[in-house]
Design an enzyme around this catalytic site. Structure first.
Site, PDB file in Angstrom:
ATOM      1  N   GLU A   1       0.831  -1.204   0.000  1.00 37.40           N
ATOM      2  CA  GLU A   1       0.000   0.000   0.000  1.00 37.40           C
ATOM      3  C   GLU A   1       0.867   1.256   0.000  1.00 37.40           C
ATOM      4  O   GLU A   1       0.375   2.369   0.107  1.00 37.40           O
ATOM      5  CB  GLU A   1      -0.916  -0.002   1.231  1.00 37.40           C
ATOM      6  CG  GLU A   1      -2.116  -0.896   1.086  1.00 37.40           C
ATOM      7  CD  GLU A   1      -1.770  -2.356   0.832  1.00 37.40           C
ATOM      8  OE1 GLU A   1      -1.006  -2.936   1.630  1.00 37.40           O
ATOM      9  OE2 GLU A   1      -2.206  -2.915  -0.195  1.00 37.40           O
TER      10      GLU A   1
ATOM     11  N   ASN B   1      -0.574  -7.636  -3.877  1.00 33.01           N
ATOM     12  CA  ASN B   1      -1.320  -6.826  -4.848  1.00 33.01           C
ATOM     13  C   ASN B   1      -0.393  -5.861  -5.580  1.00 33.01           C
ATOM     14  O   ASN B   1       0.617  -5.440  -5.042  1.00 33.01           O
ATOM     15  CB  ASN B   1      -2.407  -6.036  -4.123  1.00 33.01           C
ATOM     16  CG  ASN B   1      -1.819  -5.064  -3.112  1.00 33.01           C
ATOM     17  OD1 ASN B   1      -1.387  -5.473  -2.037  1.00 33.01           O
ATOM     18  ND2 ASN B   1      -1.760  -3.798  -3.458  1.00 33.01           N
TER      19      ASN B   1
ATOM     20  N   ASP C   1      -7.411  -5.202  -4.964  1.00 36.77           N
ATOM     21  CA  ASP C   1      -6.509  -5.517  -3.845  1.00 36.77           C
ATOM     22  C   ASP C   1      -6.525  -6.990  -3.477  1.00 36.77           C
ATOM     23  O   ASP C   1      -6.453  -7.343  -2.305  1.00 36.77           O
ATOM     24  CB  ASP C   1      -6.840  -4.662  -2.606  1.00 36.77           C
ATOM     25  CG  ASP C   1      -5.808  -4.871  -1.501  1.00 36.77           C
ATOM     26  OD1 ASP C   1      -4.622  -5.026  -1.825  1.00 36.77           O
ATOM     27  OD2 ASP C   1      -6.192  -4.898  -0.314  1.00 36.77           O
TER      28      ASP C   1
END
Lengths: 631, 216
Positions: free
Chosen positions: A231, A315, A357
């Protein structure tokens, strides 16, 4: 993107769409469940290359990957096959109701405790969430007194780059050392007798957004560690260290040129979409792979039979997929590598060009299983994207892919190409609020591992029943800060129960039974030869169920919610024990363990909207609980 | 965490109870830049002492003050123009998104980083304190933005952050994500004298959480 002048300085506009289109829910209450009609059925989208042939043989791990149980629990996954199966039988469906707590120990850390307690040589080893304190408890003495405590003192700033609570998924005892990772990117080996560090190796760099939360795999003199930070625009890798001195033996990146990914002539992916030169570069916009995630924060297996290691990649970043057209190799897929050199053998991508995701990092269980009329060496992997994959371990071919949770983001997996069939209605877009996407970003299940019983042939999958609304938001990369670009609001899936424990039959490709839970089941499971399966809930119940029927046998309310990995071991007195850490947290529990305000439904990357009632049910904590039968 | 009711007493006399010279010295500790010492002899209890001049005392994070003394705080002159300034919070909101603050703090509800909309402050909620937080960073994972962004923008960001927990901003919430309609920061919020909530305020952040089966 447009530019706008702010204070006389041109600034790229990314948030305009978010400003113009406020989301409808101000999450103080849990949003309504997604209707059943939004979901595809298993019959509609499940696929297999052949009909089930259960008569051909019993499903079980090989003895090389799951040797005879010695009653200890030396690694989180129990064995290389990762069955999390204990051969102990004292606790059974008849005796389980008499279970009682025999030991508790405060971890002094009130964050998500995701680790498995480790038991070797009558000592229990526990690593906590940040600040990653390690405790060694002497199980031979009354009250299990502390033998030693090790405080690695990770850099406090690392807390700021942990996407989803400051968790740690446990350490491993090997060759007299307890080996674990720290949030600030270190791998540390401690002498189990002295509690002093033997070596420590800094692998991650928090200024690039890297942290480490995973449990290292230790096998054949090597320690395998991957980074977190999908992220935050990190570049994902898996690194092999020498178990003796912590020196780096090799590092394989999960994106970029073949030379960095360790792809060469040995690489034989099954599907044509994974064949070609430098796909880790060419399936991205220019240079986007450098900040494209593809971390390795989940589970690594060593296959003693085929001498391979397997792990899933995370991801792609940012979450806003419109900023990275292409398949984004080698994200959200499974690697098989040569343990000696790190060279890739095969790769399979669960979610090419992931838009939701769906990391590929969940656990895989290595089994010998009847399929298409013969026994095959497979891995079973329940993915975030909602499909339970059965994959041939030697070739990387998908034998079957069936939904085990609510799915509508895809319409099945095309077994000719290996690719999921995208549902265009659930593709994510800038400025458009795409509603009721299933599964949610954290998946039909997240990191928390399943267990497998060779006695029942069932996989005990702790998982989620959640969906989400998602809007892409343009985002810029600033090193060390989040690189997400999505406004996400999660919600319960059909039926409203946010969690499920599913006993899945991998041969017949269907659940044997299911237990619904109010909250996502964010703990691991352990199953025993007494045919009892244990798991914990986020509202603080530690539960035992009959492994054959799912019938509830016993439960105990602990101080906080449970998101850890239960284990079962033989104590110094020869009796069976079950241990688990309480301490709610992790992504799903951040609304309790984190400094989060429930009024912002998008908080904790979209999780808070679906979990805003958790504070009514559990408070933060962190305690070891050990249970056994009365004597 | 310090609450919103700060140890500032702008415009009220310094209540430095001079029990001992030592305690008196305590009245002035932590002052930055050094404040003029009002007197050199112990002061009788409850004797009001007028300061020679307004004192800018920099960031104070605590409501505790030894000897029950308090130093005078005024608005940092640099902060002045960001109060009652609707433009500042608007630009601040824009920067909050574009500089990825929102990635860690979401719309103020937090996640990787603490909530900013609850008016609970670890490092102080005065505009100058928030600005200081942005310039210096904070140890548990808040990056330092000093030198990364122009100072003007750091003040605008500070104004937006302060605005998130204003009752006016929360009231304008409607049904959307929070903090989307930031109210300007009234100068008065940093001039509050309070150890207690001001009378007749809507500024009540107390919360009762009902259990799952609690009274509805």
């Amino acid at each position: 993107m447009r530019t706008l002048s702010v204070n006389g300085r041109p600034v790229t506009v990314f948030l305009l769409s978010a400003m113009l289109a406020p989301l409808p829910t101000f999450a103080q209450s849990v949003p309504a469940a997604v209707p059943q009609s939004e979901i595809f059925t298993r019959e509609q989208i499940g696929h297999a290359l052949a009909q089930p042939t259960p008569g051909v043989g019993r499903t079980a791990p090989s003895s090389a990957n799951a040797p005879q149980d010695d009653g200890q629990w030396s690694m989180p996954s129990k064995n290389y096959a990762a069955t999390r199966f204990s051969s102990l039988t004292e606790i059974s469906p008849t005796t389980a109701k008499k279970l009682q707590p025999v030991l508790t120990f405060s971890l002094a850390v009130n964050k998500g405790q995701e680790a498995a307690p480790i038991v070797v040589g009558n000592t229990m080893y526990i690593v906590t969430a940040y600040p990653n304190i390690v405790y060694a408890l002497d199980l031979t003495r009354p009250g299990a007194p502390l033998k030693w405590r090790f405080s690695p003192q990770p850099v406090p700033a690392s807390q700021g780059v942990a996407c989803c609570d400051v968790v740690n998924r446990g350490g491993t005892v090997s060759d007299g050392k307890f080996i674990f990772t720290t949030l600030d990117g270190q791998v540390i080996a401690i002498d189990v007798n002295t509690g002093r560090s033997v070596w420590r190796t800094q692998l991650g760099n928090i200024n690039k957004g890297e942290s480490i939360t995973m449990a290292p795999l230790v096998a054949k003199g090597r320690v395998y560690v991957g980074n977190s930070g999908g992220e935050l625009g990190v570049r994902g890798w898996l690194t092999a260290l020498d178990e003796k001195d912590g020196k780096v033996v090799w590092r394989a990146y999960n994106a970029g040129p073949d030379a960095d990914v360790l792809i060469s002539s040995q690489f034989k992916p099954f599907y044509s979409g994974d064949k070609g030169t430098d796909l880790g570069v060419t399936t991205w916009p220019t240079d986007a792979w450098k900040i494209g995630g593809s971390t390795a924060w989940g589970w690594v297996n060593y296959d003693a039979e085929l001498n391979s290691i397997y792990y899933g990649s995370g991801n792609p970043g940012p979450w806003n997929a419109e900023q990275r057209p292409g398949d984004n190799k080698w994200t959200a897929g499974m690697f098989s590598r040569d343990p000696a050199t790190g060279q890739a053998r095969w790769f399979y991508q669960f979610s090419p060009h992931d838009e939701h995701d769906y990391d590929g990092v969940n656990e895989q269980i290595l089994l010998d299983m009847p399929f298409a009329g013969k026994m095959q060496k497979v891995m079973v992997h329940p993915d975030r994207n909602g499909y339970l994959y059965v994959i041939n371990r030697s070739t990387g071919q998908v034998l079957s892919a069936d939904p085990y949770g609510p799915v509508n983001s895809t319409k099945g997996v095309d077994l000719a190409t290996g690719r999921p069939i995208i549902n265009p209605e659930k593709e994510t877009k800038v400025g458009v609020q795409v509603r009721n996407i299933c599964p949610t970003a954290s998946g039909a299940k997240d990191w928390n591992p399943s267990s497998f019983s060779p006695r029942t042939g069932l996989l005990y999958i702790p998982h989620e029943n959640m969906c989400m609304d998602w809007m892409n938001v343009a985002v810029s990369y600033i090193a060390g800060t989040p690189y997400v670009g999505a406004d996400v609001h999660m919600k319960p899936g059909p039926g409203g129960n946010r969690g499920v424990l599913t006993a899945w039959d991998p041969v017949r490709r269907r659940p044997a039974w299911e237990v619904k839970e109010n909250f996502p089941v964010w703990s691991g499971t352990v199953v025993t030869a007494g045919d009892v399966v244990f798991y914990g809930t986020m509202d603080g119940w530690f539960k035992a169920a009959n492994a054959r029927t799912g019938a509830a046998l016993w439960r105990f309310k602990v101080d906080s919610g449970i998101v850890g990995q239960p284990v079962s071991y033989r104590g110094p007195d020869g009796h069976q024990y079950v241990a688990v850490l309480s301490g709610v947290g992790g992504w799903a529990g951040a609304v309790v363990s984190g400094p989060v305000d429930r009024r912002d439904g998008a908080a904790a990357i979209g999780m808070v909207s679906a979990m805003s009632d958790l504070p009514k049910y559990s408070t933060a904590g962190g305690t070891l609980y050990v249970f056994s039968l009365p004597r | 965490m310090s609450s919103r009711f700060r140890a500032n007493s702008v415009g009220s006399p310094i209540k430095c109870v001079g029990l001992t010279v030592l305690l008196l010295a305590g009245c002035e500790t932590g002052v930055r830049p050094p404040a003029p010492v009002a007197q050199s002899t112990p002061v009788a209890p409850s004797t009001p002492v007028a300061p020679a001049e307004p004192v800018y005392r920099g960031v104070v994070d605590t409501a505790l003050s030894p000897g029950a003394g308090r130093t005078l705080a005024t608005i940092d002159p640099r902060a002045a123009k960001y109060y009652d300034n609707p433009e500042a919070v608007k630009v601040g909101k824009f920067l909050f998104g574009s500089m990825n603050c929102a990635g860690c703090h979401t719309n103020g509800g937090g996640g990787m980083a603490p909530s900013l909309m609850d008016n609970q402050w670890i490092y102080g909620g005065r505009l100058e304190q928030i600005h200081q937080t942005l310039v210096e960073g904070r140890p548990n994972g808040m990056p330092a933005w000093g030198g990364v962004l122009p100072d003007d923008e750091l003040w605008q960001l500070a104004a937006y952050v302060r605005s998130m927990s204003l009752p006016e901003t929360l009231a304008a919430q409607g049904s959307g994500n929070p903090s989307q309609s930031p109210a300007p920061v009234p100068r008065a919020v940093d001039e509050d004298t309070g150890w207690a909530a001001p009378a007749a305020t809507t500024n009540d952040y107390s919360e009762t959480l009902k259990g799952p089966d609690g009274p509805q």
